[in-house]
Design an enzyme around this catalytic site. Structure first.
Site: not given
Ligand code: MRU
Length: 354
Positions: A52-54, A95, A202, A243, A253
């Site tokens: 996870r994380g963009a 996603r 998270q 994101d 985000n």
């Molecule tokens: O649902 P997630 O855990 O994928 O959401 C992640 C976030 O919102 C992060 O802040 C974003 O992806 C930036 S990661 C460098």
């Protein structure tokens, strides 16, 4: 060795034909790496937030697309293209909000389209090179974001972050946590507050773990404590990831980012959105055009609890992201520099510059 150097969330083992992902759903209690081979396994890992994380999602999809088409046997470019497009569209449906997923798959698709006259095996080699480039560029971008972000901070500052925009959410270093790691190396002694980030935690599971492992002074708070800690004067700046950033600066985000930003404005605390330019979507005019992911209701009512904590049959609403209006964002920190309002003018200028 610091967590930034010892933990790699996404890796390709080209010899064994495996995508190796750190299973982030098991952290902080277990460090387990998944060895994935099929599109279905990779889709599952992205959907369930094992990765996870963009940026990390984008890198996983690019490697996943290469890996799951590399052994597809055909000499026909038309047949190969149809197979690659099928898997690309499938992975893209895992996603909806983080634009890096579509950006990375789009880059892979462009390699295919630009090299249609080449042989299938030549194109496969180019796809591998492109996936490597997506990964390596992300590491470089995060390094530059860390430097640029640190320019906004002073030693001893109190910092608040939301969700996890750390090393495991990227190729390396992270975005919002990048300046904290760099500051740590340079003796800044930040006092960081990580909020839990309901419902998937998270912040509690990942950010608190990452920063604690790195020896950074980190305090865990619940999401609904951010107003109090700002009122106490403990927070000098908020650093969050993103994101998808729309052309006018509106930013999607993790759910709760907009609450934090509105509260921060109330207390005069700056909010810095940190992200690579791969997260800026100039085709998306405003935050209203960003698709927000809805996730299963039981993530709110049951997950993490020993027994169910909400009445059976109760409705729950579980959006994974929210949009922070650009007016609550002090600056957007990218690898190319720090962008200030007016975002509709300055993001365009930066994205169009060479
Ligand atoms: O649902 P997630 O855990 O994928 O959401 C992640 C976030 O919102 C992060 O802040 C974003 O992806 C930036 S990661 C460098």
């Amino acid at each position: 060795m610091s967590v930034v150097d010892s933990v790699i969330s996404v890796r390709l083992d080209d010899e064994k034909d495996e995508l190796i992902l750190l299973d982030q759903t098991l952290l902080p209690n277990e460090t387990k790496y998944l060895h994935l081979k099929t599109p279905e396994e990779i889709f599952e890992a992205i959907y369930y937030l094992r990765v996870r994380g963009a940026p990390a999602i984008g890198i996983s999809a690019a490697y996943g697309l290469y890996l799951t088409t590399k052994n597809f046997c055909t000499e026909s470019m038309d047949v190969f293209c149809a197979e690659l497009t099928r898997i690309k569209d499938y992975l893209a449906s895992s996603r909806p909000t983080a634009v890096n997923l579509f950006w990375a798959l789009g880059r892979m698709d462009k390699v295919l389209k630009d090299n249609y006259s080449k042989t299938v095996s030549e194109v496969k080699a180019l796809l591998k090179a492109e996936a490597d480039a997506i990964r390596n560029e992300d590491e470089e971008m995060c390094k530059a974001i860390s430097e640029n972000g640190l320019k906004l901070l002073k030693p001893g500052m109190g910092l608040l972050t939301h969700c996890n925009a750390g090393t495991i959410a990227t190729a390396k270093y992270g975005t919002a946590l990048g300046p904290m790691y760099l500051g740590q190396d340079r003796g800044y002694n930040f006092k960081v507050f990580a909020d839990e980030t309901r419902p998937l935690l998270q912040g509690a599971r990942l950010t608190a773990w990452e920063l604690h492992e790195a020896g950074i002074d980190v305090t865990l708070v619940c999401d609904n404590m951010v107003s109090l800690i700002m009122r106490n004067g403990w927070i000098d700046a908020c650093l969050v990831g993103c994101d998808r950033v729309a052309a006018n600066g509106d930013t999607a985000n993790k759910i709760g980012t907009s609450t934090l930003s509105i509260v921060a404005k109330n207390y005069g605390v700056p909010v810095y959105v940190c992200g690579p330019t791969s997260t800026i979507d100039m085709n998306c005019p405003t935050g209203d055009d960003i698709k927000i992911e809805l996730r299963p209701q039981d993530e709110i009512s049951e997950k993490w609890y020993e027994k169910r904590m909400a009445p059976e049959g109760i409705k729950a609403y579980n959006p994974a992201f929210d949009v922070t209006s650009h007016e609550f964002i002090t600056a957007i920190v990218t690898e190319k520099g720090i962008v200030y309002p007016p975002y509709d003018v300055n993001l365009k200028k930066m994205m169009e510059a060479e």
